[in-house]
Design a protein around this motif. Structure first.
Motif, short mmCIF file in Angstrom:
data_model
loop_
_atom_site.label_atom_id
_atom_site.label_comp_id
_atom_site.label_asym_id
_atom_site.label_seq_id
_atom_site.Cartn_x
_atom_site.Cartn_y
_atom_site.Cartn_z
N GLY A 155 0.69 -1.08 0.02
CA GLY A 155 0.04 0.04 -0.06
C GLY A 155 0.82 1.32 0.09
O GLY A 155 0.30 2.37 -0.08
N LEU A 156 2.07 0.94 0.20
CA LEU A 156 2.81 2.29 0.35
C LEU A 156 3.20 3.15 -1.12
O LEU A 156 3.61 2.22 -1.90
CB LEU A 156 4.26 2.39 0.92
CG LEU A 156 4.14 1.78 2.53
CD1 LEU A 156 5.46 1.72 3.08
CD2 LEU A 156 3.32 3.09 3.40
N PRO A 157 2.81 4.46 -1.38
CA PRO A 157 3.10 4.94 -2.69
C PRO A 157 4.55 5.33 -2.89
O PRO A 157 5.21 5.14 -2.10
CB PRO A 157 2.59 6.12 -2.45
CG PRO A 157 2.45 6.46 -1.04
CD PRO A 157 2.35 5.32 -0.31
N ARG A 158 5.17 5.37 -4.14
CA ARG A 158 6.20 5.75 -4.75
C ARG A 158 7.32 4.83 -4.29
O ARG A 158 8.52 5.19 -3.62
CB ARG A 158 6.51 7.12 -4.19
CG ARG A 158 5.88 8.34 -4.72
CD ARG A 158 5.98 9.46 -4.39
NE ARG A 158 5.89 9.76 -3.24
CZ ARG A 158 4.87 10.10 -2.38
NH1 ARG A 158 3.76 10.13 -3.08
NH2 ARG A 158 4.75 10.43 -1.26
N VAL A 159 7.25 3.51 -4.12
CA VAL A 159 8.25 2.40 -3.77
C VAL A 159 8.40 1.48 -4.94
O VAL A 159 9.32 1.19 -5.46
CB VAL A 159 7.88 1.60 -2.55
CG1 VAL A 159 8.82 0.59 -2.36
CG2 VAL A 159 7.68 2.57 -1.26
N ILE A 160 7.32 1.10 -5.38
CA ILE A 160 7.28 0.00 -6.60
C ILE A 160 6.34 0.62 -7.51
O ILE A 160 5.16 0.82 -7.42
CB ILE A 160 6.96 -1.34 -6.00
CG1 ILE A 160 7.75 -1.93 -4.96
CG2 ILE A 160 7.17 -2.54 -7.20
CD1 ILE A 160 7.22 -3.24 -4.27
N ASN A 161 6.69 0.58 -8.84
CA ASN A 161 5.79 0.97 -10.02
C ASN A 161 5.56 -0.39 -10.93
O ASN A 161 6.46 -1.27 -10.82
CB ASN A 161 6.31 1.74 -11.05
CG ASN A 161 6.32 3.35 -10.41
OD1 ASN A 161 5.34 3.62 -9.58
ND2 ASN A 161 6.96 4.41 -10.65
N ILE A 162 4.35 -0.55 -11.51
CA ILE A 162 4.15 -1.39 -12.37
C ILE A 162 4.15 -0.64 -13.89
O ILE A 162 3.52 0.24 -14.09
CB ILE A 162 2.86 -1.91 -12.20
CG1 ILE A 162 2.87 -2.64 -10.97
CG2 ILE A 162 2.50 -2.92 -13.39
CD1 ILE A 162 3.59 -3.98 -10.85
N GLU A 163 5.00 -1.50 -14.97
CA GLU A 163 4.98 -0.97 -16.23
C GLU A 163 4.49 -2.03 -17.09
O GLU A 163 4.63 -3.31 -17.02
CB GLU A 163 6.36 -0.65 -16.63
CG GLU A 163 6.90 0.62 -16.00
CD GLU A 163 8.45 0.79 -16.48
OE1 GLU A 163 8.93 1.78 -15.97
OE2 GLU A 163 8.95 -0.13 -17.01
N ILE A 164 3.40 -1.47 -18.07
CA ILE A 164 2.62 -2.36 -19.09
C ILE A 164 3.26 -2.21 -20.38
O ILE A 164 3.16 -0.88 -21.00
CB ILE A 164 1.01 -2.24 -18.91
CG1 ILE A 164 0.53 -2.33 -17.25
CG2 ILE A 164 0.53 -3.21 -19.88
CD1 ILE A 164 0.55 -3.56 -16.75
N PHE A 165 3.79 -3.19 -21.11
CA PHE A 165 3.88 -2.99 -22.48
C PHE A 165 3.21 -3.88 -23.49
O PHE A 165 2.68 -5.14 -22.99
CB PHE A 165 5.43 -3.30 -22.61
CG PHE A 165 6.58 -2.58 -21.85
CD1 PHE A 165 7.25 -1.41 -22.26
CD2 PHE A 165 6.91 -2.81 -20.42
CE1 PHE A 165 8.01 -0.66 -21.67
CE2 PHE A 165 7.74 -2.15 -19.69
CZ PHE A 165 8.27 -0.96 -20.36
N ASP A 166 3.10 -3.21 -24.55
CA ASP A 166 2.41 -4.04 -25.62
C ASP A 166 3.34 -5.29 -26.23
O ASP A 166 4.46 -5.40 -26.13
CB ASP A 166 1.55 -3.46 -26.49
CG ASP A 166 2.32 -2.31 -27.34
OD1 ASP A 166 3.46 -2.63 -27.67
OD2 ASP A 166 1.90 -1.52 -27.84
N SER A 167 2.73 -5.89 -27.37
CA SER A 167 3.45 -6.86 -28.02
C SER A 167 4.76 -6.21 -29.01
O SER A 167 5.69 -6.90 -29.23
CB SER A 167 2.66 -7.79 -28.86
OG SER A 167 2.04 -7.11 -29.86
#
Length: 860
Positions: A794-806
């Motif tokens: 729940g803590l912000p600004r520690v881990i990001n998720i990045e989504i890439f297409d094919s």
């Protein structure tokens, strides 16, 4: 409630469904005739001689099969008072003849008279006087045997007892209700069903059982003073005198049972169910009588019952009076307890019919129908003592001793052997008195675990409160063991069988030696001389497939199961550590399933199990457990820890015997002094508990040879399945179902939550920014594939998720906290893929950050 109004409404509904046939009030007498020349004159003369006041009746004769002489007789003989109709049916079938007669009957009511029987002169008029639309009237029935008239036969006595009431319960007319004759039935009711023409016997039982299911008529006995009597000739062709062939006594009974079994499935009314079950049981009684002279056919009969899946078959009737062994087991099915399970398995292993005396354990144990159904084929008489269940309270246990002893005295001539089994120590005590009255009977006493000392090596004590008994036991009654007598139930439950039993069964050598260690050497040798070591029985394969359990598990991973409870000497922590280490050190993905009594687990324990990705299930029935063991990839078992307080481990987990029959690989955590540690079986892989703990601490579990052989075995079995599986390819873990579905980078660990439900997280510390924490979700199909993502951090600004297409285009970036404990749906396009990258802001070396990066993926 307006019951009368409700009754009228139901009556109107019925009449709407089954409209009245509009027949004139009267009685149609249906007479099937087949080779009846010898009796036809008496039968028809009795009908021709009726004292009629206002009754109307007809006689419908249905000639069937061989009837040439009867036809000539009817053609040449005049019966002035008979309204006579003749039908001809070439098939020799009384059922078919009766059906023809019913269909053609012109009056409102029908009755059946067999050609070899006759009726009293007031038979028709007396029934006519009591005719109603929804009433069946019954007359007396006398047997005629060799010209002797027998009035006090059991059926007639039943009729006489019920003279008077306007509506008699069907159970009070149980015998007479399903014989074809001596009753008058409304045609409207009679023709709701017909006689089964394929049945060679028992068609009347089936017909009337269906009649009472299809309608609820009033039942009335014609007053005895009306002299309404049916005379039934008892001849060589009568059912009671039929030859005791397999065809008649068994095969024809099964034809009837198949129909009655279906009827019982439809009926909810308790009285009617009891009535049909009584007819059902009567058919089984034929089989029991057949087995008296043909006991070698019993297995064949049991196989037929099984193949027909008869739900209501009463084995106790089939087995009646065949038991040569009396089982004294305080806990016995239907109650669920390890003691009841092992006693049942022992009986099944011996494949013999037994009688049982047990106690009602409903206050302390739940019922286990599946185990009860498994043991039923082996049980004859079962006496259940209805006293409050207790482990050691003699106030209530006295009643069990008395009941068991009384039962034995009543049936002692039948028994060659008595068998008792403890746990529940009281099971052994009644045999003391049995051996006193019959020293020659064989007593086999089995011990599951030590009785006097519990698993913590504390002495158990329960005062027996029988001064005279204790005093008598101290004399010569127990021989050399008299000196050990005291008033402790647990002590007496060991030394009485040690002294008096003819055979002692112990489940393992350590148990025997531990239990006799308190005695002198000559006493030990005496006990050893009559002791047998017999591990808990493993049931045949067929018992593992009596159920087909549907288990919702992800087939691509290694599903590991433990069945059983936990206590101070057996913890789940070892299992958690094991599976976690397997996931960290081997390429396969492992998932632990625990089937246990969750009511015995603290909420903190359940939380800990769930936190460690363990699937906790409610405990299954015994039969379901057997089947479930065949559906997992690996089974876990552990010795109880005894090294702190015992010189060696005297316990053998009873669950092992169930595991061994499954064919599934078993991993056992063992103490080096236990029997299980020395057992050899191709399915059993063992790790010493102390070695295991060292391996966990040193993180070198992968060096264990047994564990590597087990994993190779499981991997080989998985490779044979042409379905979903996980394998390591090009440094990536790949989920396949003919086509790749999911790929994760080598820095991530893949855990399973459930079917098509996954959890990924970093595999090890330190967590580096440059590490590749990537998941690729592939969609080889022609349609859009939705997946769901969720996180736990729940803590912000520690881990990001990045989504890439094919095409490796960055589609979206967001903080992992946005997914905390809520799913978000993403779409993977057809024949494409989506890449998900877990990005840490900086380097982390604390273990908490491994869990912070957990990402749940559902739908793959």
């Amino acid at each position: 409630m307006d019951f009368q109004g409700l009754h009228n409404k139901l009556k109107e509904t019925k009449e709407a469904i089954i409209p009245s046939q509009g027949l004139e009030k009267g009685i149609s007498v249906i007479v099937p005739a087949h080779e009846g020349m010898e009796f036809i004159e008496d039968c028809l003369t009795s009908l021709n001689s009726q004292n009629i006041y206002d009754a109307k009746f007809e006689v419908v004769i249905v000639l069937n099969g061989i009837f040439q002489k009867e036809l000539e007789y009817l053609h040449n003989t005049k019966f002035e008072n008979l309204d006579l109709t003749i039908f001809i049916n070439d098939e020799a079938s009384a059922g078919a003849a009766r059906n023809i007669g019913m269909k053609s009957a012109k009056y409102s009511h029908i009755t059946f008279v067999d050609i070899d029987d006759y009726v009293s002169t007031d038979y028709i008029q007396s029934h006519y006087d009591y005719l109603e639309n929804n009433k069946i009237t019954f007359s007396q029935i006398y047997d005629v045997e060799d010209d002797e008239i027998i009035e006090d036969n059991p059926i007639n006595l039943e009729v006489i007892r019920n003279d008077g009431p306007e509506n008699v319960s069907i159970m009070n007319l149980n015998r007479v209700a399903t014989i074809t004759v001596c009753k008058v039935i409304p045609k409207e009711i009679a023709t709701l069903q017909y006689f089964k023409e394929n049945l060679l016997s028992g068609e009347d039982t089936v017909y009337y059982s269906e009649l009472f299911v299809n309608s609820r008529p009033k039942l009335k006995v014609v007053p005895i003073e009306k002299n309404s009597i049916y005379y039934r000739r008892v001849r060589d062709q009568s059912v009671s005198r039929k030859p005791a062939t397999y065809d008649f006594m068994v095969f024809q009974r099964f034809e009837i049972l198949e129909i009655l079994d279906t009827l019982l499935e439809l009926v909810n009314n308790p009285t009617l169910r009891s009535f049909i079950q009584s007819k059902y049981n009567a058919q089984i009684s034929f089989m029991n009588r057949f087995l008296v002279e043909n006991f070698n056919k019993r297995e064949e009969i049991l196989n037929v019952v099984k193949s027909m899946s008869l739900k209501y078959f009463n084995y106790s009737i089939l087995n009646r009076d065949f038991a040569k062994t009396l089982v004294l087991s305080y806990c016995f099915p239907p109650f669920s307890d390890t003691s009841a399970t092992i006693a049942s398995k022992r009986i099944i292993e011996n494949n013999e019919v037994v009688d049982v005396v047990s106690n009602n354990l409903s206050r302390i144990r739940h019922k286990e129908p599946s185990l009860n159904n498994m043991i039923k084929p082996y049980v004859g008489s079962k006496t259940v003592v209805n006293q409050p269940a207790t482990f050691s309270n003699m106030y209530y246990l006295d009643s069990y001793i008395d009941a068991a002893f009384r039962f034995y005295l009543k049936n002692m001539e039948r028994y060659q052997k008595v068998y008792s089994r403890a746990m529940f120590p009281i099971s052994h005590i009644p045999n003391l008195f049995i051996k006193i009255v019959n020293p020659n009977i064989e007593w086999v006493a089995e011990f599951s675990d030590p009785l006097l000392y519990n698993i913590e090596s504390t002495e158990r004590f329960a005062e027996i409160k029988h001064e005279k008994l204790v005093a008598s036991l101290k004399t010569n009654l127990l021989g050399k063991f008299g000196k050990y007598v005291d008033d402790n139930l647990f002590n007496l439950s060991e030394i009485i069988p040690f002294a008096l039993a003819d055979k002692l069964i112990f489940t393992n050598e350590n148990q025997l030696e531990f239990m006799i260690s308190r005695f002198e050497e000559d006493e030990k040798e005496y006990i050893r001389s009559k002791s047998i070591i017999s591990n808990h029985p493993t049931l045949p394969k067929e018992f593992y497939h009596m159920d087909d359990l549907s288990i919702d598990i992800e087939e691509s991973i290694v599903n590991v199961a433990y069945f059983g409870n936990f206590y101070s000497k057996r913890s789940y922590h070892e299992f958690i550590n094991l599976v976690n280490q397997l996931n960290e050190n081997f390429e396969l993905t492992f998932k632990l399933h625990i089937y246990t009594n969750t009511n015995q687990l603290e909420s903190d324990a359940i939380d800990e199990l769930i936190k460690n990705n363990v699937k906790v299930h409610e405990y299954l029935s015994f039969r379901e457990v057997l089947n479930a063991t065949t559906k997992f990839d690996m089974l876990l078992i552990s010795d109880a820890i005894t090294s702190d307080d015992k010189p060696y481990n005297p316990y053998l987990p009873s669950k092992l015997s169930d595991y061994l029959g499954s064919g599934t690989p078993i991993l056992a955590l063992t103490e080096n002094t236990s029997v299980m540690s020395k057992m050899k079986n191709e399915s059993l892989y063992k790790i010493d508990l102390l070695d295991f703990r060292k391996m966990i601490n040193n993180k070198n579990i992968k060096d264990n040879q047994n564990l590597n052989e087990l994993v190779d075995n499981i991997n080989g079995r998985k490779m044979k399945n042409d379905g979903r599986r996980i394998y390591n390819k090009n440094n990536k873990l790949t989920l396949m179902d003919h086509e790749p579905l999911l790929e994760i980078s080598k820095e991530l660990m893949l855990l399973n939550v459930g079917k098509k439900d996954w959890l990924v997280k970093p595999k090890s510390l330190p967590i580096e920014v440059e590490n590749d924490y990537t998941v690729k979700v592939l969609n080889p199909s022609e349609g859009v594939k939705p997946i769901k993502l969720m996180s736990y951090y729940g803590l912000p600004r520690v881990i990001n998720i990045e989504i890439f297409d094919s095409s490796n285009n960055l589609v979206e970036t967001f903080c992992i906290s946005k997914l905390r404990k809520k799913f978000r749906t993403f779409e993977v396009q057809p024949n494409s893929f989506l890449t998900i990258k877990i990005c840490y802001r900086k380097k982390y070396e604390k273990a908490d950050f491994l869990n912070a990066g957990r990402l749940r993926i559902e739908g793959v």
